[in-house]
Scaffold this motif. Structure first.
Motif, PDB file in Angstrom:
ATOM      1  N   CYS A  25       0.902  -1.271  -0.005  1.00  0.00           N
ATOM      2  CA  CYS A  25      -0.099  -0.028   0.142  1.00  0.00           C
ATOM      3  C   CYS A  25       0.960   1.272   0.211  1.00  0.00           C
ATOM      4  O   CYS A  25       1.924   1.375   0.427  1.00  0.00           O
ATOM      5  CB  CYS A  25      -0.898   0.106   1.366  1.00  0.00           C
ATOM      6  SG  CYS A  25      -1.899  -1.400   1.305  1.00  0.00           S
ATOM      7  N   ALA A  26       0.375   2.482  -0.641  1.00  0.00           N
ATOM      8  CA  ALA A  26       1.117   3.692  -0.775  1.00  0.00           C
ATOM      9  C   ALA A  26       1.198   4.165   0.498  1.00  0.00           C
ATOM     10  O   ALA A  26       2.140   5.022   0.989  1.00  0.00           O
ATOM     11  CB  ALA A  26       0.512   4.518  -1.871  1.00  0.00           C
ATOM     12  N   GLU A  27       0.060   3.977   1.383  1.00  0.00           N
ATOM     13  CA  GLU A  27       0.015   4.629   2.729  1.00  0.00           C
ATOM     14  C   GLU A  27      -0.221   3.681   3.774  1.00  0.00           C
ATOM     15  O   GLU A  27      -0.866   2.720   3.359  1.00  0.00           O
ATOM     16  CB  GLU A  27      -1.189   5.806   2.715  1.00  0.00           C
ATOM     17  CG  GLU A  27      -0.900   6.945   1.621  1.00  0.00           C
ATOM     18  CD  GLU A  27      -2.106   7.925   1.592  1.00  0.00           C
ATOM     19  OE1 GLU A  27      -1.893   9.041   2.244  1.00  0.00           O
ATOM     20  OE2 GLU A  27      -3.379   7.403   1.419  1.00  0.00           O
ATOM     21  N   PRO A  28      -0.082   4.118   5.227  1.00  0.00           N
ATOM     22  CA  PRO A  28      -0.406   3.062   5.913  1.00  0.00           C
ATOM     23  C   PRO A  28      -1.732   2.568   6.191  1.00  0.00           C
ATOM     24  O   PRO A  28      -2.748   3.322   6.103  1.00  0.00           O
ATOM     25  CB  PRO A  28       0.185   3.590   7.276  1.00  0.00           C
ATOM     26  CG  PRO A  28       1.268   4.702   6.973  1.00  0.00           C
ATOM     27  CD  PRO A  28       1.062   5.059   5.654  1.00  0.00           C
ATOM     28  N   LEU A  29      -1.908   1.169   6.376  1.00  0.00           N
ATOM     29  CA  LEU A  29      -3.280   0.818   6.384  1.00  0.00           C
ATOM     30  C   LEU A  29      -3.902   1.124   7.393  1.00  0.00           C
ATOM     31  O   LEU A  29      -3.545   1.041   8.714  1.00  0.00           O
ATOM     32  CB  LEU A  29      -3.333  -0.925   6.370  1.00  0.00           C
ATOM     33  CG  LEU A  29      -2.748  -1.529   4.772  1.00  0.00           C
ATOM     34  CD1 LEU A  29      -2.379  -3.008   4.938  1.00  0.00           C
ATOM     35  CD2 LEU A  29      -4.255  -1.176   3.822  1.00  0.00           C
ATOM     36  N   THR A  30      -5.346   1.361   7.447  1.00  0.00           N
ATOM     37  CA  THR A  30      -6.244   1.777   8.595  1.00  0.00           C
ATOM     38  C   THR A  30      -7.004   0.354   8.578  1.00  0.00           C
ATOM     39  O   THR A  30      -6.928  -0.555   7.988  1.00  0.00           O
ATOM     40  CB  THR A  30      -7.314   2.727   8.151  1.00  0.00           C
ATOM     41  OG1 THR A  30      -7.695   2.285   7.041  1.00  0.00           O
ATOM     42  CG2 THR A  30      -6.717   4.152   7.685  1.00  0.00           C
ATOM     43  N   PRO A  31      -7.767   0.297   9.870  1.00  0.00           N
ATOM     44  CA  PRO A  31      -8.522  -1.325   9.882  1.00  0.00           C
ATOM     45  C   PRO A  31      -9.560  -1.172   8.738  1.00  0.00           C
ATOM     46  O   PRO A  31      -9.611  -2.671   8.542  1.00  0.00           O
ATOM     47  CB  PRO A  31      -9.092  -0.728  11.235  1.00  0.00           C
ATOM     48  CG  PRO A  31      -8.448   0.338  12.057  1.00  0.00           C
ATOM     49  CD  PRO A  31      -7.885   1.131  10.859  1.00  0.00           C
ATOM     50  N   GLU A  32     -10.234  -0.431   8.196  1.00  0.00           N
ATOM     51  CA  GLU A  32     -11.053  -0.423   7.115  1.00  0.00           C
ATOM     52  C   GLU A  32     -10.285  -0.876   5.951  1.00  0.00           C
ATOM     53  O   GLU A  32     -10.859  -1.694   5.122  1.00  0.00           O
ATOM     54  CB  GLU A  32     -11.794   0.995   6.909  1.00  0.00           C
ATOM     55  CG  GLU A  32     -12.837   1.343   7.964  1.00  0.00           C
ATOM     56  CD  GLU A  32     -12.067   2.024   9.275  1.00  0.00           C
ATOM     57  OE1 GLU A  32     -10.977   2.107   9.086  1.00  0.00           O
ATOM     58  OE2 GLU A  32     -12.812   2.036   9.803  1.00  0.00           O
ATOM     59  N   GLY A  33      -9.097  -0.290   5.668  1.00  0.00           N
ATOM     60  CA  GLY A  33      -8.397  -0.599   4.394  1.00  0.00           C
ATOM     61  C   GLY A  33      -7.592  -2.007   4.681  1.00  0.00           C
ATOM     62  O   GLY A  33      -8.061  -3.013   3.809  1.00  0.00           O
ATOM     63  N   THR A  34      -7.449  -2.652   5.832  1.00  0.00           N
ATOM     64  CA  THR A  34      -7.018  -3.792   5.881  1.00  0.00           C
ATOM     65  C   THR A  34      -8.098  -4.913   5.660  1.00  0.00           C
ATOM     66  O   THR A  34      -8.093  -5.843   5.097  1.00  0.00           O
ATOM     67  CB  THR A  34      -6.414  -4.101   7.480  1.00  0.00           C
ATOM     68  OG1 THR A  34      -5.538  -3.335   7.739  1.00  0.00           O
ATOM     69  CG2 THR A  34      -5.941  -5.715   7.625  1.00  0.00           C
ATOM     70  N   ALA A  35      -9.352  -4.537   6.329  1.00  0.00           N
ATOM     71  CA  ALA A  35     -10.469  -5.315   6.282  1.00  0.00           C
ATOM     72  C   ALA A  35     -11.001  -5.548   4.836  1.00  0.00           C
ATOM     73  O   ALA A  35     -11.251  -6.357   4.222  1.00  0.00           O
ATOM     74  CB  ALA A  35     -11.743  -4.756   6.995  1.00  0.00           C
ATOM     75  N   ASP A  36     -10.789  -4.474   4.064  1.00  0.00           N
ATOM     76  CA  ASP A  36     -11.145  -4.491   2.689  1.00  0.00           C
ATOM     77  C   ASP A  36     -10.241  -5.254   1.798  1.00  0.00           C
ATOM     78  O   ASP A  36     -10.642  -6.205   0.874  1.00  0.00           O
ATOM     79  CB  ASP A  36     -11.060  -2.983   1.968  1.00  0.00           C
ATOM     80  CG  ASP A  36     -12.126  -2.117   2.454  1.00  0.00           C
ATOM     81  OD1 ASP A  36     -13.070  -2.754   2.821  1.00  0.00           O
ATOM     82  OD2 ASP A  36     -12.046  -0.895   2.122  1.00  0.00           O
ATOM     83  N   ARG A  37      -9.085  -5.128   2.021  1.00  0.00           N
ATOM     84  CA  ARG A  37      -8.079  -6.155   1.404  1.00  0.00           C
ATOM     85  C   ARG A  37      -8.179  -7.551   1.606  1.00  0.00           C
ATOM     86  O   ARG A  37      -8.113  -8.478   0.655  1.00  0.00           O
ATOM     87  CB  ARG A  37      -6.689  -5.381   1.597  1.00  0.00           C
ATOM     88  CG  ARG A  37      -6.273  -4.419   0.703  1.00  0.00           C
ATOM     89  CD  ARG A  37      -5.152  -3.659   1.159  1.00  0.00           C
ATOM     90  NE  ARG A  37      -4.889  -2.504   0.423  1.00  0.00           N
ATOM     91  CZ  ARG A  37      -5.705  -1.199   0.376  1.00  0.00           C
ATOM     92  NH1 ARG A  37      -6.729  -1.442   1.409  1.00  0.00           N
ATOM     93  NH2 ARG A  37      -5.361  -0.368  -0.389  1.00  0.00           N
TER      94      ARG A  37
END
Length: 528
Positions: free
Chosen positions: A302-314
């Motif tokens: 990821c270009a930016e650090p993952l948020t909880p939502e970003g992690t859950a999406d992936r």
């Protein structure tokens, strides 16, 4: 991939349009556009040949290409359809990292040694992707962002020649790939153009001190990319211990909705550990084990650090790709063990912290409570609203299940002539309730073809009760989709102020938003 190693990027052009067309069973020759928020976010080469470009409004795109197939953006669909491509590349060259559906990277040194050269490796990977029914382009360079730009041109950049390769390209290339650029990168590109810096070489000629002091952190990262320098300087920070999280699924998970729910819970646990260690994750590997002993894994960068939502999406995208994808690696049994492994971390200062610590701690506590409710009642039981486009108050909210991407049903920034003026109603009735509006002589009040009241409204009857009207505003008429006889609608809205009623309880409505259509008046919203 360590700093200084060569990077191979594999890019599938127009992947959202390719995936959408495949799911809709459309031939490759048909013009396809994918829209989000009523704007084109991706289109096929056939559509581009007829004038369709990214950023166009849906109506403008259809005007340029009347036979255009318009499909809605869906990240989960893109990831699911991309899994066979990633699996094919991974089988020929292990170590694949997915930046987003349609774009992956891997270390070039090992694959070049195995196939004899970078050219031979690129040709072999193109063939492997073609074997699963997709087209791709390959680029190789010293740095990741340079390799991605090279892939868009099918270029193999010689070692040490990254800055020279980039120098003559438009500065907009620095923001062309959202998987590598921060959200504000497009604003930076606009600013550089206004300053007269038209090419990447012009930007690279600035000194690092001048860029960092005048433009900010993302501009400094873009400047390193423009100069062919490492985008992520090594921090020398080892991974803290015990960051991995694991979930044993009993019974085994074989449905996408159950897998997505499990992945969301695991993402919450992972970010609790990351927060405790004061780090944030920028590369994440998703592991899964099935009841038949199959082991699956995929790394996301990821270009930016993952948020909880970003992690859950992936995690959701990856599980969707494994469980419903078309690749040969599709498991033959349910997933029994799901594990998330951070591969690369940065200091937690890269993420904005909430007021009481953690990443948006207050919102996270509320979200975890809603997730528990969702787990008890089902995926569609908890819904959230997102501002959308429309003329009436009910049309301006798109309600989506918690955890889904918050994509409005229509562009809220569009003009929407005839839209209800402020203030908006305090509450909107799920089902409009029919009312009667009378004039001074007791005659029914309607809206004329000229968009005016047929008589001055003085009384309203609703649910067996009657109110004197102290005032009114409107009507405001709308004539929607007049070009489509099957979907055309003419209606008018008005606001009315209710007079006092003897014995009225506290909290009684004081004003109403009413809608007039072919069947008469109905209450659409309530002002308190």
């Amino acid at each position: 991939m360590s700093a200084g190693s060569r990077v191979l990027a594999l890019w599938c052009p127009d992947w959202p349009a390719v995936a959408a067309a495949a799911v809709a069973d459309l031939p490759a020759t048909e013009p396809v556009a994918v829209v989000s928020g009523n704007r084109v976010v991706a289109c096929s080469a056939t559509a581009r040949a007829e004038g369709v470009t990214r950023g166009l409004r849906r109506r403008d795109a259809q005007g340029r290409c009347p036979r255009l197939h318009v499909l809605v953006a869906d990240d989960a669909r893109d990831a699911r359809m991309f899994e066979p491509v990633a699996a094919a590349v991974d089988a020929a060259a292990p170590g694949v990292e997915v930046l987003r559906p349609g774009l992956l990277v891997l270390a070039a040194c090992g694959v070049a040694r195995y196939f004899g050269s970078e050219e031979a490796a690129a040709e072999r990977l193109v063939d492997e992707v073609a074997a699963v029914g997709a087209e791709c382009q390959v680029g190789v360079a010293d740095e990741l962002s340079t390799a991605v730009i090279a892939a868009r041109r099918s270029a193999l950049v010689p070692p040490g020649a990254g800055a020279r390769f980039l120098a003559g390209l438009p500065v907009a290339e620095l923001a062309a790939e959202p998987a590598l650029a921060a959200r504000e990168r497009s604003d930076l590109v606009d600013l550089l153009r206004r300053l007269g810096l038209r090419t990447i070489g012009d930007f690279a000629a600035l000194t690092p001190v001048a860029v960092a002091s005048r433009f900010g952190a993302d501009a400094a990262a873009a400047h390193r990319s423009a100069r062919g320098e490492p985008e992520r300087p090594p921090s020398g920070r080892p991974l803290p211990p015990d960051l991995e999280v694991e979930l044993r699924c009993d019974p085994p998970v074989d449905r996408v909705d159950a897998a997505a729910f499990a992945g969301r819970m695991l993402a919450e646990r992972l970010h609790t550990r990351l927060s405790a260690a004061s780090v944030a994750c920028t590369r994440l590997t998703v592991h899964a084990s099935t009841g038949h002993g199959e082991r699956l894994s995929r790394t996301w960068r990821c270009a930016e650090p993952l948020t909880p939502e970003g992690t859950a999406d992936r995690v959701r995208w990856q599980l969707d790709g494994w469980l419903t994808g078309r690749s040969e690696s599709r498991p033959t049994a349910g997933i029994e063990v799901l594990r998330l492994e951070p591969v690369e971390v940065v200091d937690a200062g890269a993420l904005q912290l909430g007021l009481w610590g953690g990443v948006g701690a207050e919102d996270e506590r509320a979200r975890r409570a809603l997730i528990r409710v969702q787990g008890l009642l089902g995926g569609d039981a908890v819904r959230v609203g997102v501002l959308s486009g429309g003329r009436g108050p009910g049309e301006r909210v798109t309600v989506l299940p918690l955890g889904d991407e918050l994509v409005p049903g229509a562009d809220p920034a569009a003009p929407w002539p005839g839209r209800l003026p402020e203030p908006a109603p305090t509450s909107v009735l799920p089902v409009p309730s029919r009312v009667l509006v009378d004039g001074a002589a007791g005659e029914p009040v309607t809206v004329t073809e000229r968009g005016e009241f047929s008589a001055r409204p003085v009384r309203l009857r609703w649910g067996g009760r009657s109110w004197e009207l102290l005032g009114h505003a409107g009507p405001w008429s709308v004539d929607e989709r007049w070009w489509d006889p099957g979907a055309a609608r003419t209606a008018s809205r008005a606001q009315v102020l209710l007079g006092p009623v003897a014995g009225a309880a506290e909290g009684e409505p004081r004003a109403l938003l009413m809608l007039f259509d072919g069947d008469g008046w109905c209450v659409e919203g309530v002002y308190e």
